[in-house]
Design an enzyme around this catalytic site. Structure first.
Site, short mmCIF file in Angstrom:
data_model
loop_
_atom_site.label_atom_id
_atom_site.label_comp_id
_atom_site.label_asym_id
_atom_site.label_seq_id
_atom_site.Cartn_x
_atom_site.Cartn_y
_atom_site.Cartn_z
N GLU A 82 0.82 -1.22 0.00
CA GLU A 82 0.00 0.00 0.00
C GLU A 82 0.85 1.27 0.00
OE1 GLU A 82 -4.23 -0.63 1.86
OE2 GLU A 82 -2.72 -0.92 3.40
N HIS A 101 -0.54 5.24 8.03
CA HIS A 101 -1.67 4.37 7.69
C HIS A 101 -1.66 3.19 8.66
CE1 HIS A 101 -4.60 1.89 5.75
NE2 HIS A 101 -3.72 0.93 5.61
N HIS A 103 -4.41 0.38 11.25
CA HIS A 103 -5.70 -0.31 11.33
C HIS A 103 -6.20 -0.34 12.78
CE1 HIS A 103 -4.52 -2.99 7.57
NE2 HIS A 103 -4.56 -1.70 7.30
N HIS A 169 -11.36 -1.00 7.00
CA HIS A 169 -9.94 -1.13 6.68
C HIS A 169 -9.06 -0.45 7.73
CE1 HIS A 169 -6.61 -0.34 3.42
NE2 HIS A 169 -6.11 -0.81 4.54
ZN LIG Z 1 -4.11 -1.04 5.19
#
Ligand SMILES: [Zn+2]
Length: 249
Positions: A82, A101, A103, A169
């Site tokens: 990603e 980023h 989760h 996500h």
């Molecule tokens: Zn992710």
């Protein structure tokens, strides 16, 4: 230690803070910083020997270009799939020098149940309150962001904001420094935690309109407070010192 080595370590440190606070688990999630004034980025890599975000070392932070390609073939390490979350944001927003980023499960629940994150508190955590009051966009797809096109799609959803929920996500935050991007992720998690626990306890009510105005227009102590050199400014520096100390034990 040169500035470049220092930046690599700062990315690793942000990973360790977010892992220690349980904003993400195992190897899911990555943090990056732009090399000031360049189109190069330091990002947490993936590798067979990795221990996870919480235990990231500077050696596991690799350099990539804005196409997400690793520079210099670092042995045993590859860019995260990603990486386009990061490169797309740096490409579109010159003021952004740090991207996170992760989760965080508490935050994801709100995207699953389609519940808004309400401004339930003020002075308890003004930075988190302001995030709620400014409005938090949601990227509606739940897929992995593995292409530049999906990266651009996410950037469109974020617009000019600093934080974004990603349905089913995770979250993405973007700021002028990697530390402030991490602090926004922490604030978002705090906002979700209070919203979640308040809903369990009873009937949460947002703070009064009168007080919402105060926090909405309040001076943002952490926003773009430094000189655009990719370093945290103002109060963010001191707050970050606290979180860094948590990872020392
Ligand atoms: Zn992710």
């Amino acid at each position: 230690m040169t500035n470049i080595d220092d930046l690599r370590e700062r990315v690793a440190q942000a990973c360790r803070v977010l892992g220690t606070l349980d904003l993400t688990k195992a190897a899911t999630g990555h943090v990056s910083a732009r090399l000031p004034g360049t189109d190069r980025v330091f990002v947490r890599a993936r590798g067979q020997d990795e221990l996870g975000v919480r235990y990231t070392t500077a050696a596991e932070v690799i350099e990539v270009d804005l196409d997400g390609r690793a520079i210099g073939n670092p042995p045993g390490l590859v860019a995260p799939s990603e990486v386009f979350i990061h490169t797309s944001l740096y490409r579109a927003r010159p003021e952004v020098n740090g991207v996170v980023h992760v989760h965080p499960s508490k935050v994801i629940l709100f995207t699953i149940c389609k519940k808004p994150l309400l401004p339930l508190f003020g002075a308890y955590d003004p930075s988190a309150a302001k995030l709620a009051l400014d409005g938090i966009p949601t990227y509606e797809r739940s897929i992995t962001i593995t292409t530049p096109e999906l990266g651009a799609d996410l950037v469109r959803a974020i617009g000019s904001k600093r934080v974004c929920l990603m349905r089913g996500h995770g979250i993405t935050t973007a700021h002028q420094s990697v530390e402030e991007a991490a602090l926004d992720a922490i604030a978002l998690h705090e906002l979700a935690t209070i919203n979640y626990e308040a809903a369990l306890l009873g009937d949460p009510e947002p703070i009064s309109e009168e007080d919402q105005v105060v926090f909405r227009s309040g001076r943002e102590s952490r926003q773009y407070s430094a000189a655009g050199d990719g370093r945290p400014g103002g109060r963010a520096k001191a707050v970050w010192r606290y979180y860094t100390a948590l990872t020392a034990s």
